[in-house]
Design a protein around this motif. Structure first.
Motif, short mmCIF file in Angstrom:
data_model
loop_
_atom_site.label_atom_id
_atom_site.label_comp_id
_atom_site.label_asym_id
_atom_site.label_seq_id
_atom_site.Cartn_x
_atom_site.Cartn_y
_atom_site.Cartn_z
N ILE A 33 0.81 -1.21 0.00
CA ILE A 33 0.00 0.00 0.00
C ILE A 33 0.86 1.27 0.00
CG2 ILE A 33 -2.02 -1.13 1.01
CD1 ILE A 33 -1.23 -0.08 3.70
N GLU A 34 2.16 1.11 -0.26
CA GLU A 34 3.05 2.27 -0.36
C GLU A 34 3.39 2.50 -1.84
OE1 GLU A 34 4.19 -0.54 1.40
OE2 GLU A 34 3.27 0.09 3.28
N ARG A 35 4.05 3.64 -2.10
CA ARG A 35 4.51 3.93 -3.46
C ARG A 35 5.95 3.46 -3.67
NH1 ARG A 35 2.41 8.51 -6.74
NH2 ARG A 35 0.42 9.07 -5.85
N TRP A 88 6.27 3.25 -10.85
CA TRP A 88 6.99 3.29 -9.58
C TRP A 88 8.13 2.28 -9.58
CZ3 TRP A 88 1.71 2.73 -6.62
CH2 TRP A 88 0.99 3.93 -6.75
N PRO B 45 -4.90 2.81 -2.39
CA PRO B 45 -4.33 3.18 -1.09
C PRO B 45 -3.34 4.35 -1.16
CG PRO B 45 -3.72 0.90 -1.68
CD PRO B 45 -4.69 1.38 -2.69
N GLN B 46 -2.48 4.36 -2.19
CA GLN B 46 -1.50 5.44 -2.30
C GLN B 46 -2.18 6.77 -2.61
OE1 GLN B 46 -1.42 2.51 -3.96
NE2 GLN B 46 0.50 1.47 -3.48
#
Ligand code: SF4
Lengths: 207, 475
Positions: A33-35, A88, B45-46
């Motif tokens: 759930i992060e970039r 990303w 989410p991001q």
């Protein structure tokens, strides 16, 4: 977003057409759930065998292409899924530029939002860069977004095009949410004329 | 908008575009208003984190609807989610929806389903809208005559924060289909036939409008299948003019306008059809008589042939890069050039996904499966697109037909379309799938996917290999 003005870096040739985002980053890595932290999964199924060992003849593993920051591929790069994770992953791995003969729309948009430069060149120019990157050790290209030029120090030079507004945003690293919010008055006026329907209020009440 | 602009005849796309331009700043992309934003667990989410980091609210929670579909298990609901990272992503969506006031059709909702299935079936998707979702198959909703396209996570954040998107105006392409679809040739085959013809980048930069009698004759389910696959040709979106078929489908749906609102809405929707004489940047003619039940043989949806044909010979590719791509694809797929498609045996069959998991798809597959048995070497599963479809199918007894024939009957979700949940292929397994992407590893690392229609998938499950549905003996 990271601004992009000029970049000089080592070139790695992928030499494939229709590289889809499922290849760039397979779905099992989309659950974060992060970039950040997607780079290690870039091109996972091409880089690693089923038991997690390096596939040593894949270009990204070849010693001569270590620390490359410019990726070169054939037409329709980034087709398929809308996953921004693909951009990303490329950036996290160290890429700043992708050169291809064409890009899928959503991928190109996603790149723009993150400061990854997508450069469109003709098939012949792609072929030439690919050949040089395979033959010449530590083959490097310089990319200048202000002059829209790509060149090496051995006589190869090409120009590319990009719409003015996208270029402006990239050069200045503009947050385009901020730009849109400058139109608050127009958005509010539009919304006053087009309120959300009764059915949407119903959904909100039920859930 | 200048007066003269309206003098020119406009296409459906141009009308939708004009109706949603909020601002057209000099030298910049137009700012387009978004009527409906669909949200799911994987690409959001991001985006919510971005809002939090900048202290921005969701501008229009009433124009935002969320569901969980991509990574949820399709085993009975109520069982715990065994994958902790998937569970975390689902929890993140639940938390974000609570915090930002976004309505969520959650795991335990009676309406949960694939985002592109529930929008239309609940009457949330309506003609004339602009619709976005962090998912490329958002093009599905274009079947209603709404401008619907997939976006990335940064754009999800942009829409959450502003309800607008800066957009470059795409070009327009009309795909005009003539003739009639033969028995056994479905909307899926039409879609595959088009992609086979124009290629997976054939419509990059364009919005496709599908027209012609065979398109008009399609049900809404068929139209959704066709528009769904637009992205596989690279299109920004796919559109079909709304007509009586559209209105009849939408009418009475749970969240569709009612009473006077309905009358007013239909009145507006009738004005959306393209004006006579409106011009497209490109027009492609497709003769339905040239179509057949199709099967993909390679690793993108454009690598496709009729079921009665053979895997192509490499010397039939004019371009060197295409020949090499075909060679790599065949190596991955474990196939030799010249192999008759009907001789290819399958290990798995997947009937589901936002392309082909609607009630009509399940009815078509059940008609084939009725009174038959899945080949003992094959594992076949049916995954309805939503809980609503699952209930409807069970009321009709379709699940009995499938279960009696040896198919698995599962809970709704994306499932093996992308294999983010435990439903995946093992390396080397070959699957006849009604989904939309046959990319390397899409259904599981080393898995080999062949895209087909629901009837063709059901027939392959029973025969154990691909077989021409036009010769099927229905029981
Ligand atoms: S069913 Fe497949 S294509 Fe459709 S939304 Fe889910 S993962 Fe995407």
């Amino acid at each position: 977003m990271q601004p992009f003005r000029k970049h000089t870096g080592k070139v790695v040739p992928l030499d494939k057409v229709n590289v889809d985002t499922d290849q760039i980053i397979p779905k099992q890595f989309l659950k974060r759930i992060e970039r950040t932290g997607f780079g290690e999964f870039l091109f996972y199924d091409w880089r690693f065998s089923g038991d997690g060992k390096n596939i040593s003849d894949f270009v990204l593993h070849m010693p001569r292409y270590q620390n490359a920051s410019i990726l070169v591929a054939g037409k329709n790069f980034g087709c398929g899924s809308s996953r921004e994770h693909a951009v990303w992953a490329l950036m996290d791995f160290g890429f700043r530029v992708v050169i291809a003969s064409s890009f899928a729309d959503i991928f190109a948009n996603n790149s723009l939002k993150n400061g990854l430069l997508t450069v469109r060149l003709g098939d012949e120019q792609i072929g030439e860069i690919t050949r040089r990157a395979k033959e010449i050790d530590d083959y490097r290209l310089a990319i200048d977004l202000e002059t829209l030029r790509v060149e090496d120090d051995r006589g190869f030079a090409a120009t590319f095009t990009m719409d003015e507004f996208s270029r402006h945003c990239l050069l200045n690293g503009l947050d385009d949410i901020g730009l849109t919010l400058q139109h608050e008055a127009e958005i509010a006026a539009y919304e006053a004329q087009h309120p959300a329907g009764a059915e949407m209020r119903l959904i909100a009440r039920i859930l | 908008m200048g007066e003269t602009g309206h003098m020119l005849p406009r296409t459906l796309f141009e009308k939708l575009w004009d109706a949603h331009v909020v601002a057209a700043p000099e030298g910049q992309s137009a700012l387009l208003y978004i009527d409906l934003h669909l949200v799911h667990e994987v690409t959001s989410p991001q985006a919510f984190d971005g809002l939090r980091a900048n202290g921005r609210p969701v501008r229009q929670p009433l124009r935002t609807v969320a569901t969980v579909d991509h990574n949820i298990p399709t085993t009975p609901r109520g069982l715990p989610i065994t994958d902790p990272i998937a569970a975390k992503q689902i929890e993140a969506l639940q938390k974000n929806c609570r915090e930002f006031g976004v309505p969520l059709f959650d795991m335990d909702s009676a309406e949960q389903g694939i985002v592109h299935v529930i929008g239309p079936e609940l009457g949330i998707t309506l003609p004339g809208m602009t619709i976005v979702c962090g998912d490329s198959h958002t093009s599905t909703h274009g079947a209603f005559g709404s401008l619907a396209f997939g976006i990335g996570t940064s754009e999800v954040e942009h829409v959450l924060a502003t309800q607008c998107l800066p957009q470059k105006k795409p070009k327009t392409m009309q795909i005009h289909v003539t003739g009639e679809l033969a028995e056994g040739v479905t909307a899926k085959d039409l879609a595959l036939g088009i992609i086979g013809r124009i290629g997976t980048d054939g419509a990059t930069g364009f919005v496709i409008e599908y027209a012609g009698d065979p398109v008009r004759a399609l049900s809404m389910e068929g139209r959704m299948t066709l528009c769904n696959m637009s992205i596989e040709a690279g299109a920004r979106a796919g559109l079909i003019e709304p007509d009586e078929t559209t209105f009849a489908y939408v009418s009475g749906r749970r969240f569709a306008p009612k009473g006077k609102d309905w009358e007013a809405a239909v009145g507006y929707w009738r004005t959306l059809a393209g004006d006579p004489g409106a011009q497209f940047d490109r027009v492609i003619e497709i003769d339905a008589a040239m179509l057949a039940p199709f099967v993909t043989w390679g690793t993108n949806p454009g690598m496709v042939v009729p079921v009665s044909a053979r895997v192509p010979e490499l010397n039939t590719f004019a371009q060197e890069s295409d020949r090499r791509a075909a060679e790599q694809a065949l190596a991955y797929m474990g196939l030799d050039p010249g192999t008759p498609i009907e001789s290819i045996a399958v290990d798995r069959v997947f009937i589901g996904s936002c392309t082909n998991s609607r009630i009509e798809d399940l009815r078509a597959a059940a008609r084939v499966a009725k009174g038959q048995h899945v080949n003992p070497k094959v594992r076949a599963m049916v995954v309805p697109g939503s809980q609503t479809i699952k209930r409807e199918a069970e009321q009709e007894g379709l699940h009995r037909i499938f279960l009696d024939a040896g198919f698995e009957w599962r809970e709704s979700g994306c499932s093996m379309c992308l294999g983010m949940n435990p439903d995946i292929l093992q390396p080397g397994e070959r699957c006849a799938s009604t989904s939309n992407r046959n990319f390397e590893g899409r259904q599981g690392r080393g898995g080999r996917t062949h895209l087909v229609s629901p009837m063709m998938a059901a027939a392959a499950a029973i025969a154990g290999h691909f077989t021409d549905i036009r010769n099927w003996r229905f029981q």
